[in-house]
Scaffold this motif. Structure first.
Motif, mmCIF file in Angstrom:
data_model
loop_
_atom_site.group_PDB
_atom_site.id
_atom_site.type_symbol
_atom_site.label_atom_id
_atom_site.label_comp_id
_atom_site.label_asym_id
_atom_site.label_seq_id
_atom_site.Cartn_x
_atom_site.Cartn_y
_atom_site.Cartn_z
ATOM 1 N N ILE A 1 60.678 36.824 19.750
ATOM 2 C CA ILE A 1 60.116 35.523 20.103
ATOM 3 C C ILE A 1 60.983 34.448 19.456
ATOM 4 N N ALA A 2 61.580 33.622 20.269
ATOM 5 C CA ALA A 2 62.475 32.577 19.752
ATOM 6 C C ALA A 2 61.704 31.417 19.146
ATOM 7 N N ILE B 1 47.383 34.905 15.825
ATOM 8 C CA ILE B 1 48.738 34.673 15.343
ATOM 9 C C ILE B 1 49.622 35.781 15.888
ATOM 10 N N VAL B 2 50.753 35.407 16.458
ATOM 11 C CA VAL B 2 51.710 36.376 17.004
ATOM 12 C C VAL B 2 53.051 36.137 16.326
ATOM 13 N N LEU C 1 63.658 39.078 26.900
ATOM 14 C CA LEU C 1 64.773 38.884 25.983
ATOM 15 C C LEU C 1 65.845 38.004 26.610
ATOM 16 N N ALA C 2 66.036 38.161 27.920
ATOM 17 C CA ALA C 2 67.024 37.314 28.576
ATOM 18 C C ALA C 2 66.590 35.853 28.535
ATOM 19 N N GLY D 1 56.066 32.096 13.923
ATOM 20 C CA GLY D 1 55.700 32.633 15.228
ATOM 21 C C GLY D 1 54.843 31.684 16.027
ATOM 22 N N LEU D 2 53.744 32.199 16.579
ATOM 23 C CA LEU D 2 52.899 31.439 17.495
ATOM 24 C C LEU D 2 51.447 31.439 17.030
ATOM 25 N N ARG D 3 50.743 30.356 17.345
ATOM 26 C CA ARG D 3 49.294 30.309 17.199
ATOM 27 C C ARG D 3 48.682 30.021 18.564
#
Length: 547
Positions: A403-404, A396-397, A7-8, A64-66
Motif C-alpha cells: 500500500i503506497a 486500520i490497514v 501493485l502496478a 497505512g489507512l484508516r
C-alpha cells in the motif's frame, strides 16, 4: 482487483528492502495478521479521537489507512463468524433468525469454512491466540496452533484455557499472569516457531484479544497512568473526543445527544446492590451524580483505558517480533473491534468484592452506559444495538510493501464480511465453489482491495443487520434502523452518522425502499439457513464461552 494489478497501480517495485535492511520479493504472497479487540469503542484509539495512549496502533494508522465507515455485527460471536467466513452470521447459524434459531450455540454448515482452510492449500500456516467463540475446535477449523482464552471472567488466571484444543490442567505460575500479555506471548512464540521451522512459508495470524471486555481487570501500574483522568465525566470526554475527531477530519456529522434514559441492554437488578452506591445504570448528566458516583464511574473508565493501553503495548511487542523476523513490511495487518463499547452492567463468575482494589481479580466491574457513550463518540447506543454506536469499528490497514498511501482515510462503507474476500483477492486465491461435494453458496462480502489504492467506493447491494430484534440496513448513504419492538428510523449518513435526525416520516418512500431491501435479504438468508436448520440448535456440549 488482483495483486499484480494492485501493485502496478501502486508502483511498488518487484523487489523491496524491508525496514530491517533484508531484501524480500514483493511478488511473494504477504503474511497476514488480523487483530480483533473486544468491546472497543469507535473513539477509544488515539487515531480515532481518543486520549488513551495507543502509539503502536496510531503508528500503524500513520503508515497505512484508516477506514471511517467500517462495521461489525454488534456482538462478539456473530462478528467472529462473519470475520472468518465472509458470510453474515445468520447465514451460517451463528446468529438467530426468526423461527430458525441460531446464535452462540449454532453450528456452521460443513461448507462454511474459515479462512485458514482456504489458505492452507496455498502454503499458509495459521495461528490463533486469544478468544475463540466460534463453534468447534480451533485446530479442526484449519489453524496449526492455538491458545484459546476460554476464561473470560478473570484476566489474572489461565484456569479454563486451552492450548492446541487441550485444556490446561496445570496452568503456569500465575503470579504475573495477565490475559492480554499471555495472548501476545503465545502469538510471539508462534512467530518464533514459524521463523525457525517454516520460514519458507507465509503465515496467517489471528489475534483476538479479550480486552477491553468486562470484567474491567487491569494491572495496577497501567491503571495508575489514568488515575483521576476522567473526573470531568463522560459528557466532557465526549466533547473532547468529538473535537479531536473533527480536527482529524474523520467524520462529517453532529455529535449525537446522550440518551439519558437508555440503560444497559439487559436488566440485572441485583448487580446494583452488589456493586454499591457508586454504580448508576443510566448516563445521567455528570453534575447530577454524587461525588461517590463520579469517583466510582471515573475509576471504571480509568481501568477501561488501562486495558486498551496494555493491548496497544502488547501489539507493540508483536510488531517488534515481525521486524526482528524481517516480516514487518510484507505483512498485511488489519485491526478492528467486534462491536461497540458495552453499556452492560452485571456481576458474574467470581462475584464482586467492593472492598478490593478496583480492577483487581476480586472485582467485577463493567463500563456501563455513561462512559460507553463516550467510548462510542460521536455515535448513538452501544454493543447489541445496531445503531452506529453498536456496529461501528475502527479499521486500520497496514502493509508497507503493498500500500503506497500513508496516513490516509478511506470513506467507503466496509464490513467484517469483507475481510475474507479482500485477503483472497490480494493473494490471487480462487475460493472453491464446492467443499467435500457440497456447493458453497455465494458470499456477500466484497474485496476492499480497490480502496487500498485510492478512496473509492466499493460497490455492493446493501449492508444488513439483525441481532436480538435490533435490525438495520444500509443502502448507499441511507440507513434504516430500529431497536427491538420499535418503529423504523431513517437517516442520511452523508451528514448524519450520529443518527440525530429521523427522516422516516418525511421520506416514507425511501424508508419503504430500504425496508423492502431488508426483508429481501432476510428471506434469502432464512432460505439458506432453513436447509440445515438442525445446525442452528445449541449442541449439548456447547462451549461455555459467553459474550
Amino acid at each position: 482487483m488482483r495483486l499484480r494489478t494492485l501493485l502496478a497501480l501502486l508502483g511498488v517495485l518487484l523487489c523491496h528492502v524491508g525496514s530491517d535492511g533484508q531484501q524480500s520479493s514483493a511478488g511473494e504472497r504477504p503474511n497476514i495478521v488480523v487483530i480483533l479487540a473486544d468491546d472497543l469503542g469507535y473513539s477509544d484509539l488515539g487515531c480515532y479521537g481518543g486520549e488513551i495512549e495507543t502509539p503502536n496502533l496510531d503508528q500503524l494508522a500513520a503508515e497505512g489507512l484508516r477506514f471511517t465507515q467500517c462495521y461489525n455485527t454488534a456482538r462478539c460471536w456473530p462478528t467472529r463468524a462473519a470475520l472468518l467466513t465472509g458470510y453474515y452470521a445468520q447465514q451460517v447459524h451463528r446468529d438467530a433468525l426468526p423461527r430458525l434459531g441460531g446464535g452462540g450455540g449454532g453450528q456452521r454448515q460443513s461448507w462454511a469454512r474459515l479462512l485458514p482452510d482456504f489458505l492452507r492449500p496455498h502454503g499458509y500456516r495459521s495461528y490463533h491466540s486469544g478468544k475463540w467463540h466460534i463453534d468447534g475446535d480451533v485446530l479442526t477449523a484449519g489453524f496449526d496452533r492455538s491458545l484459546n482464552i476460554r476464561n473470560q471472567g478473570n484476566y489474572f488466571t489461565a484456569q479454563g484455557n486451552a492450548l492446541d484444543d487441550v485444556p490446561l490442567t496445570a496452568p503456569p505460575d500465575e503470579a504475573g499472569y495477565y490475559a492480554t500479555i499471555a495472548t501476545v506471548d503465545h502469538a510471539i512464540q508462534c512467530l518464533q516457531h514459524h521463523a525457525a521451522d517454516h520460514a519458507d512459508q507465509p503465515f496467517f495470524q489471528y489475534i483476538a484479544f479479550t480486552a477491553p471486555h468486562f470484567p474491567l481487570h487491569a494491572l495496577p501500574a497501567d491503571i495508575a497512568r489514568y488515575a483521576d483522568k476522567y473526573l470531568d465525566g463522560w459528557d466532557e470526554l465526549r466533547r473532547q473526543r468529538f473535537a479531536k475527531q473533527q480536527s482529524l477530519g474523520l467524520l462529517r456529522t453532529p455529535l449525537s445527544a446522550v440518551e439519558r434514559d437508555l440503560g444497559p441492554p439487559y436488566d440485572f437488578a441485583d448487580a446494583l446492590r452488589k456493586l454499591g452506591p457508586g454504580e448508576v445504570n443510566r448516563p445521567r448528566a455528570w453534575d447530577e451524580l454524587t461525588a461517590q458516583q463520579q469517583a466510582f464511574q471515573a475509576a471504571k473508565m480509568s481501568i477501561h483505558a488501562a486495558m486498551v493501553d496494555r493491548m496497544d503495548r502488547e501489539i507493540g511487542r508483536l510488531l517488534q517480533q515481525l521486524k526482528t523476523m524481517g516480516a514487518y513490511d510484507d505483512t498485511l495487518i488489519l485491526f478492528a473491534s467486534d462491536n461497540g463499547a458495552s453499556a452492560e452492567i452485571m456481576v458474574r463468575d467470581g462475584g464482586h468484592d467492593p472492598a478490593a482494589a478496583p480492577g483487581s481479580a476480586a472485582t467485577y466491574l463493567c463500563l456501563g452506559p455513561g462512559f460507553s457513550s463516550a467510548s462510542n463518540t460521536p455515535f448513538r447506543r452501544h454493543k447489541t444495538w445496531v445503531h452506529e454506536g453498536g456496529i461501528s469499528t475502527p479499521l486500520i490497514v497496514h502493509w508497507p510493501a503493498g500500500i503506497a498511501a500513508r496516513g490516509e482515510l478511506r470513506t467507503t462503507p466496509a464490513h467484517v464480511i469483507d475481510v475474507v474476500p479482500t485477503i483472497l483477492d490480494l493473494l490471487e486465491v480462487e475460493k472453491p465453489d464446492h467443499w467435500e461435494g457440497e456447493a458453497i453458496p455465494p458470499a456477500p462480502g466484497r474485496s476492499l482491495a480497490p480502496a487500498f489504492a485510492s478512496d473509492v467506493v466499493v460497490e455492493r447491494d446493501a449492508l444488513w443487520w439483525l441481532h436480538e430484534g435490533n435490525r438495520a440496513v444500509r443502502l448507499g448513504d441511507w440507513k434504516l434502523v430500529a431497536a427491538k419492538g420499535k418503529p423504523w428510523e431513517l437517516y442520511d449518513l452523508r451528514t448524519d452518522r450520529a443518527e440525530a435526525h429521523n427522516l422516516a416520516t418525511q421520506l416514507p418512500d425511501q424508508a419503504a425502499k430500504l425496508e423492502a431491501q431488508w426483508n429481501r435479504q432476510l428471506a434469502e438468508f432464512s432460505s439458506l439457513a432453513a436447509k440445515t436448520a438442525t445446525n442452528s440448535q445449541r449442541p449439548r456440549n456447547a462451549s461455555a464461552n459467553r459474550p
